[in-house]
Design a protein around this motif. Sequence first.
Motif, PDB file in Angstrom:
ATOM      1  N   CYS A   1      -9.318   2.877  -2.185  1.00  0.00           N
ATOM      2  CA  CYS A   1      -8.995   4.264  -1.856  1.00  0.00           C
ATOM      3  C   CYS A   1     -10.114   5.202  -2.295  1.00  0.00           C
ATOM      4  O   CYS A   1     -10.848   4.908  -3.251  1.00  0.00           O
ATOM      5  N   GLU A   2     -10.234   6.335  -1.589  1.00  0.00           N
ATOM      6  CA  GLU A   2     -11.250   7.331  -1.898  1.00  0.00           C
ATOM      7  C   GLU A   2     -10.644   8.723  -1.835  1.00  0.00           C
ATOM      8  O   GLU A   2      -9.857   9.035  -0.937  1.00  0.00           O
ATOM      9  N   LYS A   3     -11.023   9.557  -2.815  1.00  0.00           N
ATOM     10  CA  LYS A   3     -10.634  10.972  -2.825  1.00  0.00           C
ATOM     11  C   LYS A   3      -9.142  11.155  -2.571  1.00  0.00           C
ATOM     12  O   LYS A   3      -8.725  11.976  -1.744  1.00  0.00           O
ATOM     13  N   THR A   4      -8.365  10.390  -3.292  1.00  0.00           N
ATOM     14  CA  THR A   4      -6.910  10.406  -3.115  1.00  0.00           C
ATOM     15  C   THR A   4      -6.239  10.728  -4.443  1.00  0.00           C
ATOM     16  O   THR A   4      -6.668  10.245  -5.500  1.00  0.00           O
ATOM     17  N   THR A   5      -5.192  11.547  -4.377  1.00  0.00           N
ATOM     18  CA  THR A   5      -4.407  11.894  -5.556  1.00  0.00           C
ATOM     19  C   THR A   5      -3.054  11.214  -5.467  1.00  0.00           C
ATOM     20  O   THR A   5      -2.348  11.347  -4.464  1.00  0.00           O
ATOM     21  N   ILE A   6      -2.711  10.474  -6.523  1.00  0.00           N
ATOM     22  CA  ILE A   6      -1.458   9.713  -6.536  1.00  0.00           C
ATOM     23  C   ILE A   6      -0.638  10.130  -7.751  1.00  0.00           C
ATOM     24  O   ILE A   6      -1.142  10.147  -8.874  1.00  0.00           O
ATOM     25  N   THR A   7       0.615  10.465  -7.515  1.00  0.00           N
ATOM     26  CA  THR A   7       1.538  10.851  -8.580  1.00  0.00           C
ATOM     27  C   THR A   7       2.729   9.903  -8.554  1.00  0.00           C
ATOM     28  O   THR A   7       3.381   9.752  -7.513  1.00  0.00           O
ATOM     29  N   SER A   8       2.994   9.272  -9.713  1.00  0.00           N
ATOM     30  CA  SER A   8       4.095   8.325  -9.751  1.00  0.00           C
ATOM     31  C   SER A   8       4.389   7.933 -11.194  1.00  0.00           C
ATOM     32  O   SER A   8       3.676   8.328 -12.127  1.00  0.00           O
ATOM     33  N   ALA A   9       5.441   7.135 -11.364  1.00  0.00           N
ATOM     34  CA  ALA A   9       5.763   6.489 -12.642  1.00  0.00           C
ATOM     35  C   ALA A   9       6.010   5.023 -12.336  1.00  0.00           C
ATOM     36  O   ALA A   9       6.806   4.699 -11.442  1.00  0.00           O
ATOM     37  N   ALA A  10       5.302   4.135 -13.033  1.00  0.00           N
ATOM     38  CA  ALA A  10       5.379   2.714 -12.719  1.00  0.00           C
ATOM     39  C   ALA A  10       5.330   1.887 -13.994  1.00  0.00           C
ATOM     40  O   ALA A  10       4.746   2.292 -15.000  1.00  0.00           O
ATOM     41  N   ARG A  11       5.917   0.713 -13.925  1.00  0.00           N
ATOM     42  CA  ARG A  11       5.884  -0.186 -15.078  1.00  0.00           C
ATOM     43  C   ARG A  11       4.473  -0.737 -15.300  1.00  0.00           C
ATOM     44  O   ARG A  11       4.035  -0.920 -16.426  1.00  0.00           O
ATOM     45  N   ARG A  12       3.744  -0.977 -14.202  1.00  0.00           N
ATOM     46  CA  ARG A  12       2.388  -1.521 -14.302  1.00  0.00           C
ATOM     47  C   ARG A  12       1.525  -0.917 -13.195  1.00  0.00           C
ATOM     48  O   ARG A  12       1.986  -0.765 -12.071  1.00  0.00           O
ATOM     49  N   ILE A  13       0.257  -0.587 -13.524  1.00  0.00           N
ATOM     50  CA  ILE A  13      -0.647   0.030 -12.555  1.00  0.00           C
ATOM     51  C   ILE A  13      -1.959  -0.742 -12.530  1.00  0.00           C
ATOM     52  O   ILE A  13      -2.552  -1.017 -13.576  1.00  0.00           O
ATOM     53  N   ILE A  14      -2.402  -1.069 -11.319  1.00  0.00           N
ATOM     54  CA  ILE A  14      -3.697  -1.725 -11.111  1.00  0.00           C
ATOM     55  C   ILE A  14      -4.484  -0.919 -10.090  1.00  0.00           C
ATOM     56  O   ILE A  14      -3.979  -0.596  -9.012  1.00  0.00           O
ATOM     57  N   THR A  15      -5.723  -0.595 -10.444  1.00  0.00           N
ATOM     58  CA  THR A  15      -6.623   0.120  -9.528  1.00  0.00           C
ATOM     59  C   THR A  15      -7.817  -0.781  -9.237  1.00  0.00           C
ATOM     60  O   THR A  15      -8.507  -1.249 -10.152  1.00  0.00           O
TER      61      THR A  15
ATOM     62  N   CYS B   1      -2.085  10.706 -11.427  1.00  0.00           N
ATOM     63  CA  CYS B   1      -1.174  11.438 -12.324  1.00  0.00           C
ATOM     64  C   CYS B   1       0.057  10.563 -12.502  1.00  0.00           C
ATOM     65  O   CYS B   1       1.009  10.620 -11.708  1.00  0.00           O
ATOM     66  N   VAL B   2       0.024   9.711 -13.524  1.00  0.00           N
ATOM     67  CA  VAL B   2       1.022   8.669 -13.629  1.00  0.00           C
ATOM     68  C   VAL B   2       1.604   8.597 -15.032  1.00  0.00           C
ATOM     69  O   VAL B   2       0.991   9.048 -16.011  1.00  0.00           O
ATOM     70  N   PHE B   3       2.800   8.012 -15.084  1.00  0.00           N
ATOM     71  CA  PHE B   3       3.407   7.647 -16.361  1.00  0.00           C
ATOM     72  C   PHE B   3       3.653   6.147 -16.322  1.00  0.00           C
ATOM     73  O   PHE B   3       4.237   5.624 -15.375  1.00  0.00           O
ATOM     74  N   THR B   4       3.169   5.433 -17.350  1.00  0.00           N
ATOM     75  CA  THR B   4       3.346   3.988 -17.415  1.00  0.00           C
ATOM     76  C   THR B   4       3.420   3.551 -18.864  1.00  0.00           C
ATOM     77  O   THR B   4       2.707   4.105 -19.720  1.00  0.00           O
ATOM     78  N   PRO B   5       4.274   2.585 -19.182  1.00  0.00           N
ATOM     79  CA  PRO B   5       4.377   2.125 -20.575  1.00  0.00           C
ATOM     80  C   PRO B   5       3.220   1.239 -21.021  1.00  0.00           C
ATOM     81  O   PRO B   5       3.094   0.949 -22.209  1.00  0.00           O
ATOM     82  N   SER B   6       2.374   0.808 -20.076  1.00  0.00           N
ATOM     83  CA  SER B   6       1.247  -0.063 -20.423  1.00  0.00           C
ATOM     84  C   SER B   6      -0.039   0.536 -19.874  1.00  0.00           C
ATOM     85  O   SER B   6      -0.027   1.254 -18.866  1.00  0.00           O
ATOM     86  N   PRO B   7      -1.193   0.266 -20.492  1.00  0.00           N
ATOM     87  CA  PRO B   7      -2.460   0.821 -20.009  1.00  0.00           C
ATOM     88  C   PRO B   7      -2.773   0.356 -18.587  1.00  0.00           C
ATOM     89  O   PRO B   7      -2.536  -0.806 -18.246  1.00  0.00           O
ATOM     90  N   PRO B   8      -3.303   1.252 -17.743  1.00  0.00           N
ATOM     91  CA  PRO B   8      -3.686   0.845 -16.377  1.00  0.00           C
ATOM     92  C   PRO B   8      -4.795  -0.206 -16.423  1.00  0.00           C
ATOM     93  O   PRO B   8      -5.641  -0.211 -17.322  1.00  0.00           O
ATOM     94  N   LEU B   9      -4.787  -1.088 -15.435  1.00  0.00           N
ATOM     95  CA  LEU B   9      -5.783  -2.150 -15.337  1.00  0.00           C
ATOM     96  C   LEU B   9      -6.759  -1.807 -14.210  1.00  0.00           C
ATOM     97  O   LEU B   9      -6.343  -1.594 -13.067  1.00  0.00           O
ATOM     98  N   LEU B  10      -8.064  -1.747 -14.543  1.00  0.00           N
ATOM     99  CA  LEU B  10      -9.105  -1.454 -13.557  1.00  0.00           C
ATOM    100  C   LEU B  10      -9.798  -2.753 -13.186  1.00  0.00           C
ATOM    101  O   LEU B  10     -10.317  -3.466 -14.051  1.00  0.00           O
ATOM    102  N   VAL B  11      -9.836  -3.046 -11.888  1.00  0.00           N
ATOM    103  CA  VAL B  11     -10.400  -4.297 -11.394  1.00  0.00           C
ATOM    104  C   VAL B  11     -11.457  -3.994 -10.349  1.00  0.00           C
ATOM    105  O   VAL B  11     -11.253  -3.151  -9.475  1.00  0.00           O
TER     106      VAL B  11
END
Length: 212
Positions: free
Chosen positions: A169-183, A192-202
């Motif tokens: 994705c490019e130049k996109t704004t995402i707002t959510s709440a998730a148990r796990r996030i991967i970018t 703009c997120v809420f998550t109980p665990s650190p986001p994973l960047l791949v």
Amino acid sequence: YSSPAPPTVTIPIGDVEREVRRNLELELLMAGSDEDDKEDVSTDEEEAATAAFSALTLNDSNSGDDGERAKQPQQGYLKELSYTHLRGTTILLKPNHQEMSSGTSTASGDLPYFGGGTASGRLHDLAISDCSDVHMYLLQPFEHVTIAACTGCTIVVGAVAGLLHVVDCEKTTITSAARRIITSNSSDVVMCVFTPSPPLLVGDNRSCQFAP
């Protein structure tokens, strides 16, 4: 980023009923030919078998409405809600299960029926791909969410019980709440997120921002 699931085929209940009946009749005829070598089958037994096959049916099945049932697959439970190839439109999916759009088109094809969770508590998956300059406000809970190959979009998603995967994705704004996030392989993405665990960047991520 996984490839899209292959298309599914809807088989009318009447066709299934006729196929099962044909196979059972064939098995009975083959069994009857074997028994002829040993003893003759009485006429009463043949009539009883014929009556049993005539009574064979599936619940809530009428041969007259096979076509109508085939045209209404969206009335059942569908696992995934998908938005693809959207350009310059706004989509609103309300919490009360009503979907509205201010654009000329809300998807590349016919949208499936979607009703948030079901009585059994199952949630749907959400897939958004190949969209540009789109504003989406999908205010319902989901099981898993995949946002792929979107450019210049604003996407608001309700609570995600499992994985929120953002890829290419490019130049996109995402707002959510998730148990796990991967970018994965994204640039200039604001999360703009809420998550109980650190986001994973791949992969190759550039200028990505994370905020509460």
